[in-house]
Scaffold this motif. Structure first.
Motif, PDB file in Angstrom:
ATOM      1  N   LEU A 143       0.406  30.085  11.646  1.00 55.07           N
ATOM      2  CA  LEU A 143       1.207  28.705  11.576  1.00 55.07           C
ATOM      3  C   LEU A 143       2.082  28.967  12.791  1.00 55.07           C
ATOM      4  O   LEU A 143       2.722  28.271  13.517  1.00 55.07           O
ATOM      5  CB  LEU A 143       1.635  28.793  10.188  1.00 55.07           C
ATOM      6  CG  LEU A 143       1.136  28.420   9.822  1.00 55.07           C
ATOM      7  CD1 LEU A 143       2.232  28.081   7.970  1.00 55.07           C
ATOM      8  CD2 LEU A 143       0.574  26.944   9.921  1.00 55.07           C
ATOM      9  N   ALA A 144       2.953  30.125  13.274  1.00 48.96           N
ATOM     10  CA  ALA A 144       4.212  30.468  13.946  1.00 48.96           C
ATOM     11  C   ALA A 144       3.299  30.514  15.641  1.00 48.96           C
ATOM     12  O   ALA A 144       3.943  29.870  16.368  1.00 48.96           O
ATOM     13  CB  ALA A 144       4.789  31.458  13.888  1.00 48.96           C
ATOM     14  N   SER A 145       1.947  30.666  15.534  1.00 47.65           N
ATOM     15  CA  SER A 145       1.539  30.926  17.192  1.00 47.65           C
ATOM     16  C   SER A 145       0.950  29.402  17.585  1.00 47.65           C
ATOM     17  O   SER A 145       1.213  28.818  18.111  1.00 47.65           O
ATOM     18  CB  SER A 145       0.446  31.970  17.033  1.00 47.65           C
ATOM     19  OG  SER A 145      -0.812  31.485  17.804  1.00 47.65           O
ATOM     20  N   SER A 146       0.472  28.876  16.590  1.00 47.69           N
ATOM     21  CA  SER A 146      -0.026  27.186  16.321  1.00 47.69           C
ATOM     22  C   SER A 146       1.386  26.190  16.875  1.00 47.69           C
ATOM     23  O   SER A 146       1.861  25.655  17.589  1.00 47.69           O
ATOM     24  CB  SER A 146      -0.165  26.065  15.685  1.00 47.69           C
ATOM     25  OG  SER A 146      -1.506  27.310  14.996  1.00 47.69           O
ATOM     26  N   ARG A 147       2.458  26.681  16.444  1.00 49.44           N
ATOM     27  CA  ARG A 147       3.998  26.104  16.320  1.00 49.44           C
ATOM     28  C   ARG A 147       4.149  26.429  17.844  1.00 49.44           C
ATOM     29  O   ARG A 147       4.902  25.610  18.415  1.00 49.44           O
ATOM     30  CB  ARG A 147       5.401  26.257  15.713  1.00 49.44           C
ATOM     31  CG  ARG A 147       6.142  24.879  15.358  1.00 49.44           C
ATOM     32  CD  ARG A 147       7.051  25.557  14.322  1.00 49.44           C
ATOM     33  NE  ARG A 147       7.878  24.864  14.539  1.00 49.44           N
ATOM     34  CZ  ARG A 147       9.443  24.314  15.680  1.00 49.44           C
ATOM     35  NH1 ARG A 147       9.262  25.362  16.480  1.00 49.44           N
ATOM     36  NH2 ARG A 147      10.291  23.121  15.701  1.00 49.44           N
ATOM     37  N   LYS A 148       4.162  27.374  18.123  1.00 46.87           N
ATOM     38  CA  LYS A 148       4.326  27.853  19.474  1.00 46.87           C
ATOM     39  C   LYS A 148       4.041  27.253  20.401  1.00 46.87           C
ATOM     40  O   LYS A 148       4.458  26.779  21.262  1.00 46.87           O
ATOM     41  CB  LYS A 148       4.311  29.622  19.265  1.00 46.87           C
ATOM     42  CG  LYS A 148       5.216  30.115  21.095  1.00 46.87           C
ATOM     43  CD  LYS A 148       4.905  31.842  21.017  1.00 46.87           C
ATOM     44  CE  LYS A 148       5.301  32.305  22.690  1.00 46.87           C
ATOM     45  NZ  LYS A 148       5.083  33.346  22.241  1.00 46.87           N
ATOM     46  N   LEU A 149       2.277  27.055  20.392  1.00 49.93           N
ATOM     47  CA  LEU A 149       2.214  26.683  21.569  1.00 49.93           C
ATOM     48  C   LEU A 149       2.286  25.140  21.698  1.00 49.93           C
ATOM     49  O   LEU A 149       2.008  25.001  23.141  1.00 49.93           O
ATOM     50  CB  LEU A 149       0.256  26.670  20.657  1.00 49.93           C
ATOM     51  CG  LEU A 149      -1.411  26.651  21.640  1.00 49.93           C
ATOM     52  CD1 LEU A 149      -0.663  27.115  22.843  1.00 49.93           C
ATOM     53  CD2 LEU A 149      -2.433  26.253  21.190  1.00 49.93           C
TER      54      LEU A 149
END
Length: 398
Positions: A232-238
């Motif tokens: 989830l953090a990776s998607s938000r960072k994207l």
């Protein structure tokens, strides 16, 4: 929130590769600030789960075990809600910054990933009608008046931004891969072989069950099944990173990003929530990362086709027709659903199995490109969406 400033050096240090083209000062400062992001949800995203019509009397019976309970759905109005994983979209909808088009489709009716994605991204009236993408032709149509930069995000540049007009590309590096797309591609390849198609369906069901079992502890802890905090953090960072590109001086005004894994033939209750949660996290990062520029932005999340209205024998859905598009942004006008709802009565279903489309995808994009990005309507009918006179622009969205 202050939008992040992301340098090329920082991105390269993080293992990403970047190519960027475009930029320039425009005479019209208002148009200069307007932004459009297209999120392509590959695999055939199930519109009846994205925006479940919980008020439609036929919804629960058709969906069976995959119906979203009214008690869990995020209510929009008396008929429609959002999937429980779409908390950011719901928050934006309550603020008048997100709307749904619940019965939308491209002109394609073949239910093939290859063909439907080509028609969606090319903007043509038929499969393989043109070799470039409609967003690339949009850039070309704007070039005589002002220079607008485009950016694609992903391991490979999607068709939607490929063509003669220069456009940048950015790859997030090792985080991007094509593995989520493999089941859908194999399904298309095996469609004509009953034995291989049945074997693949059984294998996908087993794999989905295994993934669900492995992630069971996450679900018990209140997290989205199949998607941990890191993902989830990776998607938000994207999303935040894309916002960083778009808020830089001379940054891109038009961007396209692909999300994979929406082909839910089996065990949809466990396979779909992590994909929707990832999309929701990306939209959260994008909207917050754009900061004050969110008011100048429109985002469209679209898919190549929907899913069957009725649940199949493996707790999933098969390739369908009409689906849901999400339209978001601070530039969006408040309002209800976009287009008409055909209902889920048996006689109203397309070919007795799918949500019947009442809105042409090209009409939605025509309206956004004309009213938000300032594209000349004659260019929309001619170069951007050839042979599309029957797809009337959806006006009044911004």
């Amino acid at each position: 929130m202050t939008s992040p400033v992301i340098s090329r050096r920082l991105l390269l240090a993080a293992g990403a590769s970047i190519t960027f083209l475009g930029g320039g000062a425009y005479a019209d400062e208002t148009l200069n600030r307007r932004k459009l992001v297209v999120v392509i949800c590959r695999g055939g995203m199930d519109g009846l789960s994205v925006s479940p019509p919980i008020g439609d009397p036929d919804y629960a019976n058709l969906r069976g075990s995959i119906a979203i309970p009214a008690s869990a759905a995020l209510k929009l109005d008396d008929t429609f809600a959002l999937h429980p994983s779409l908390t950011t979209v719901h928050r934006l909808a309550l603020a008048g910054q997100a709307r749904i088009a619940p019965a939308i489709a491209s002109p394609d009716r073949a239910r093939s990933h290859f063909e439907a994605q080509d028609v969606l991204e090319s903007g043509a009236s038929k499969v393989y009608g043109v070799s470039s993408g409609f967003l690339n032709r949009t850039l070309a149509s704007l070039a005589p008046q002002r220079k607008v930069a485009g950016l694609s995000v992903g391991a490979t540049a999607p068709l939607i931004l490929r063509g003669k007009a220069p456009a940048g590309s950015w790859s997030p590096g090792a985080e991007a891969n094509d593995l989520p797309r493999l089941p859908g591609l194999l399904t298309d390849l095996y469609a004509g072989d009953p034995m291989l198609a049945a074997a693949l369906a059984q294998g996908l069901q087993t794999e989905a069950m295994a993934a669900s079992a492995e992630q069971g502890q996450m679900a018990g802890g209140g997290m989205t099944p199949g998607l941990g905090r890191a993902a989830l953090a990776s998607s938000r960072k994207l999303g935040t990173t894309l916002a960083g590109f778009m808020t830089q001086p001379n940054g891109p005004q038009i961007a396209a990003i692909s999300l994979d894994g929406f082909d839910t033939h089996a065990n949809q209750n466990n396979a779909l929530p992590p994909r929707l949660a990832g999309m929701d996290a990306l939209l959260d990062g994008l909207s917050s990362g754009l900061g004050d520029e969110w008011k100048n932005t429109v985002v469209v999340c679209a898919t190549e086709f929907g899913r069957t209205a009725k649940v199949n024998g493996t707790g999933g859905t098969d390739h369908g027709t009409g689906s849901t598009a999400l339209v978001l942004g601070g530039a969006l006008k408040k309002g209800g659903i976009i287009g008409d709802w055909p209902t889920l009565k048996q006689q109203a279903l397309f070919e007795n199995r799918d949500t019947a489309p009442t809105l042409d995808m090209r009409g939605l994009f025509k309206g956004v490109l004309a009213d938000h990005m300032g594209v000349d309507r004659r260019a929309l009918e001619g170069d951007v969406f050839p042979d599309s006179a029957g797809a009337a622009p959806v006006v009044g969205l911004v």
